[in-house]
Design an enzyme around this catalytic site. Sequence first.
Site, PDB file in Angstrom:
ATOM      1  N   GLU A  10     -33.475 -54.359  -4.116  1.00 21.10           N
ATOM      2  CA  GLU A  10     -34.282 -54.350  -2.899  1.00 21.10           C
ATOM      3  C   GLU A  10     -33.393 -53.898  -1.724  1.00 21.10           C
ATOM      4  OE1 GLU A  10     -37.322 -57.447  -2.627  1.00 21.10           O
ATOM      5  OE2 GLU A  10     -36.818 -58.076  -4.640  1.00 21.10           O
ATOM      6  N   MET A  11     -33.108 -54.776  -0.795  1.00 27.58           N
ATOM      7  CA  MET A  11     -32.354 -54.333   0.381  1.00 27.58           C
ATOM      8  C   MET A  11     -30.856 -54.178   0.093  1.00 27.58           C
ATOM      9  SD  MET A  11     -34.657 -56.640   2.945  1.00 27.58           S
ATOM     10  CE  MET A  11     -34.361 -55.974   4.573  1.00 27.58           C
TER      11      MET A  11
END
Lengths: 339, 339
Positions: A123-124
């Site tokens: 994800e991030m």
Amino acid sequence: MKKLLATTALMISMQAAQAWEALPEKAPAPADNPVTTAKVELGKTLYFDPRLSVNGTQSCNSCHNVMAGGDDNRAFSQGATGKLGGRSAPTVWNAAFQSVQFWDGRAESLEAQAAGPITNPVEMGMPSAKAAEDRLKQIPGYKALFKQAFGTEEITMDLITKAIASYERTLITPNSPYDRFVKGDKQALTAEQQAGMKLFEAVGCASCHSGANFSGPTMAPGQGFYMSFPVFKDNAYVEKYDLMKDKGREEATGKPEDAHKYRVPTLRNIALTAPYFHNGSVKNLDEAVRVMAKTQLNKDLTEEQVQKISAFLEGLTGEFPEQTLPRLPGTHGTTLLAP
Amino acid sequence: MKKLLATTALMISMQAAQAWEALPEKAPAPADNPVTTAKVELGKTLYFDPRLSVNGTQSCNSCHNVMAGGDDNRAFSQGATGKLGGRSAPTVWNAAFQSVQFWDGRAESLEAQAAGPITNPVEMGMPSAKAAEDRLKQIPGYKALFKQAFGTEEITMDLITKAIASYERTLITPNSPYDRFVKGDKQALTAEQQAGMKLFEAVGCASCHSGANFSGPTMAPGQGFYMSFPVFKDNAYVEKYDLMKDKGREEATGKPEDAHKYRVPTLRNIALTAPYFHNGSVKNLDEAVRVMAKTQLNKDLTEEQVQKISAFLEGLTGEFPEQTLPRLPGTHGTTLLAP
């Protein structure tokens, strides 16, 4: 005996009648993190700040888009470095009414949830919570925002997630046609939608998708309302949509009894959050209704029933509060990102 | 002869004095695309809609972030499928005051620019303009927005880019300390900034970075103000920051005489748009000032001069107009993205 049955039926009917609840205008908040204007403002700024991702390309909003249905309309989200997540992004709208977060309920609060994606490599992708804290500490403007929100210029993952959770507690979509209907406006739902509403209950959808958020009964914070999916496995949908591949909550707890269990998701704004299910395998709401009826209730709906239920579900699209764009504090003549 | 020189010097001095202009409050618009509220609203919605990218992961705002300095603070932007662009994203703020767009000026208007990234394979990656039009035609809510903006429900790339350009013409940042200073508030710039302002002119920065937008004299729309970069190649910066690799405008025109020429970029909000130059090779504003003085003017600035000029450039950060978040129209029970 006959009388007892009738009484029971009446009680069930009364319970069901009581179950049609409008969405509350405020979401619950934990005692140690009451919602304040300053926290919401900071949380919104963080929610939209792509510098919380390793290469500055993604913010929370990238996959949980509050300008839309609170998700990304993709089967699996694409992370900051192009990797795909393993489950479909749940909507952030009204997430504050869920007692646990993520498809498998592995986060017991919005606060706990918010920390997840920031350091998730698909994800991030920040290497650690400390890396995220250090990143924000280098942005001078955040000091004042944290001070206003928490009375300290200290920037910790605990405070970052408290602020984001506070913002998320304001992401509520009241006054859907359904809400207006149950509050007394009998024109708010069309005749087809009202028929769908009755079917939604009669077919059995409401036995799990109950309550104001259509995600089950009110539970204590951190206590999830879990159901198996699929319950009935002897149908073509299970293979077609690959429903057995994901082990659901077992992947979080390691317990075989949690296999294929999921938190019951909200149906609010469901018309805006295609594709459907944990794996985003079903593109259309009509088909999602068919699949759920078969896999959860072993019922084959007629096309007319499917259309009516879908029409009712369209009536769960609420009003989205107007918001201003946040201003992301700058870094005065330098960048925190490459090179 | 002496008198003539003195007169010329006086004229130059007068011209320079006249050159300190505040930012206009409105940007020019082409005759065939006047700015209207409905176009701006549609344009803003499109600007934030990630469905204009092939996989729904990027909007215009992803790389030209209006919540920040109008860019992404990266050397090269990352496109929808993870590929890197070849030049650093220019700011969208005040782009409406530039007579041509892109580093090499290859787009003669904001309208022409807006079409570029949508179908660029390393940016939003739509396979064609038609694919972008077809995508939007499948989103029912856009029909009404186009009707309001253009009087037609037809959705074409021409109208898409006209709407986006109209929104961009509202992205103006007036009332920077510099603007307030030239309008008469002599306290708006610090003493250091005022000294930097004088140096900015005396050193020669203002000979290219002139005008209200600090991007050169006002040109006819479509006519660019181009300068060579680097002019002076016999210094260590050229190799250190790889300044000869990119052929600049020659890559757009194919003409050898355009080699290493670039549109002079704005310096407004420059403190927010690090890293610097077409290749984003310089991380800090101080260093960018040093490099520009050496490569463009063959001057070695003292540290004190660098600090003063940087301080002045900080004074070019304007006020960002408050905006509401747009609502992206939905697709009612389906998704236009995979699967």
